[in-house]
Enzyme design. Structure first.
Site, PDB file in Angstrom:
ATOM      1  N   TYR A  81      68.757  72.223 -61.724  1.00 48.78           N
ATOM      2  CA  TYR A  81      67.603  72.375 -61.631  1.00 48.78           C
ATOM      3  C   TYR A  81      66.982  73.568 -62.753  1.00 48.78           C
ATOM      4  O   TYR A  81      65.733  73.573 -63.192  1.00 48.78           O
ATOM      5  CB  TYR A  81      67.389  72.811 -60.273  1.00 48.78           C
ATOM      6  N   LYS A 128      82.576  68.181 -57.647  1.00 50.29           N
ATOM      7  CA  LYS A 128      82.872  66.807 -58.553  1.00 50.29           C
ATOM      8  C   LYS A 128      83.744  67.632 -59.621  1.00 50.29           C
ATOM      9  O   LYS A 128      83.756  67.350 -60.779  1.00 50.29           O
ATOM     10  CB  LYS A 128      81.708  66.257 -59.253  1.00 50.29           C
ATOM     11  N   ASP A 177      81.082  62.605 -53.856  1.00 52.71           N
ATOM     12  CA  ASP A 177      81.106  60.842 -53.312  1.00 52.71           C
ATOM     13  C   ASP A 177      81.713  60.708 -52.077  1.00 52.71           C
ATOM     14  O   ASP A 177      81.440  60.151 -51.182  1.00 52.71           O
ATOM     15  CB  ASP A 177      81.644  60.015 -54.649  1.00 52.71           C
ATOM     16  N   ASP A 222      71.062  69.021 -52.418  1.00 48.14           N
ATOM     17  CA  ASP A 222      69.807  68.604 -52.286  1.00 48.14           C
ATOM     18  C   ASP A 222      69.795  67.128 -51.638  1.00 48.14           C
ATOM     19  O   ASP A 222      69.141  66.539 -50.823  1.00 48.14           O
ATOM     20  CB  ASP A 222      69.226  68.470 -53.807  1.00 48.14           C
ATOM     21  N   ASP A 269      69.629  65.734 -47.253  1.00 46.03           N
ATOM     22  CA  ASP A 269      68.570  64.687 -47.079  1.00 46.03           C
ATOM     23  C   ASP A 269      69.554  63.506 -46.467  1.00 46.03           C
ATOM     24  O   ASP A 269      68.914  62.916 -45.381  1.00 46.03           O
ATOM     25  CB  ASP A 269      67.753  64.309 -48.276  1.00 46.03           C
TER      26      ASP A 269
END
Length: 365
Positions: free
Chosen positions: A144, A189, A221, A245, A249
């Site tokens: 970001y 990751k 994942d 993020d 959600d």
């Protein structure tokens, strides 16, 4: 109980933001009256609203007002009318700018399905179990805030972390786990990303300072799958900005609606914390009185608890919400067969009525 005076900067923002924040403020006002506190609300333009009024998504007066407050309560930003603006000048740029200016590098999102709403979760009851965990998301780094490049043929976004950036959010997550069930899951990751390799190494090293906390690592994942397969395995999840993020959600779906989840963003101790529902501005339903205010209201109760130490006051509002839900009142997005469907304003008034009844009986003051 000692009465207190607090100043809250209010950033209603765009779309349904003013509706849901208005509901939260009405309940906060009732609560302050019942418990003898003085809450002063100061409203400022922000996001698309500020672009229309001031030409920028984060006006100087808004930033100054936030810095002068004890906490910030935000609605939502964005909408189609501003999507054609250049990158970096849209309403969302105001949110990124506010996080940067206030030094907000930690985001906390509690995932706790409400007992009365367990039937709207997409998971079967036996899989959902007594799901109750928190996601701690790093908020000031990663892709970001890295360098962004784009031309007609190629685009790139830089994901970057330093040891100090990882350490400060990880310490907060370890402390949250210590106050809960002593289990921290770090998500990365590390098998393919250098920034994630540093993340995992740093969190592992830091864990030696927290011998009472059980630490495990999951690739993002797998974590996305495990949240749906066995959500009860989690206590506190720690992860980076981008992964946090997405995962938060996804996890909101466990509660049945993204409109139910609050969040806290905090950082430097001298700056105020920011509270906001994690849902968007939902422009398609703005002004129709159908938006569920619970994400904003729970953000307000989170503010009472985390910034002001008003645990009893916070619980009194949440108890009123439980009673309204048990009576079958629902906004359209959380309705189920047999529900008494009402608009957002009526739903809020039902909560206020329940709160006042408890206060009169002596349970709220």
């Amino acid at each position: 109980m000692t009465p207190s005076r607090k100043t809250i900067a209010v950033l209603p923002g765009d779309g349904i933001g003013p509706e849901v924040i208005g509901a939260a403020i009405r309940l906060l006002t009732d609560c302050a009256s019942a418990f003898g506190h003085q809450l002063e609300f100061r409203e400022y333009p922000f996001g698309g609203n500020a672009i229309d009024r001031c030409g920028v998504p984060l006006p100087a007066e808004t930033l100054a007002g936030c810095r002068a407050s004890d906490a910030v309560l935000l609605g939502a930003v964005g909408g189609p009318r501003w999507e054609s603006l250049p990158f970096g000048t849209r309403p969302e740029a105001g949110l990124l700018g506010l996080r940067k200016e206030l030094g907000l590098y930690i985001n906390l999102r509690p995932i706790r399905p409400l007992p009365a709403l367990r039937n709207i979760s997409p998971l079967r009851a036996e899989r959902l179990g007594q799901c109750d965990f928190e996601i701690v998301r790093e908020l000031a780094g990663d892709i970001y805030f890295g360098e962004h490049k784009i031309n007609q043929e190629k685009a790139s976004d830089l994901a970057e972390y330093s040891v100090s950036e990882i350490e400060r959010v990880a310490r907060y997550a370890f402390e949250r786990a210590r106050a809960r069930n002593h289990h921290l899951t770090s998500v990365d990751k590390a098998n393919v990303l250098a920034s994630s390799t540093l993340w995992r190494d740093t969190v592992t090293r830091l864990s030696r300072e927290y011998p009472g906390i059980s630490l495990d690592h999951q690739y993002v994942d797998n974590a996305a799958m495990q949240i749906l397969l066995r959500p009860t395995q989690f206590d506190v999840i720690l992860t980076g900005n981008m992964f946090g993020d997405i995962l938060s959600d996804e996890a909101a779906a466990l509660a049945g609606s993204i409109g139910l989840i609050p969040s806290l963003s905090r950082g430097r101790p001298e700056e105020p914390a920011l509270y906001e529902p994690i849902h968007g501005s939902a422009p398609a339903i703005a002004g129709k009185d159908v938006a569920c205010p619970l994400g904003a209201v729970f953000s307000a109760t989170l503010m009472l608890r985390e910034s002001f130490g008003f645990d009893v006051e916070s619980q009194s509002i949440e108890d009123a919400i439980d009673r309204v839900l048990e009576q079958g009142y629902r906004t359209p997005d959380i309705a189920e067969p047999g529900s008494h469907i009402v608009g957002g304003s009526e739903f809020t008034e039902q909560i206020r009525a329940q709160f006042r009844v408890a206060a009169i009986r002596g349970h709220g003051a």
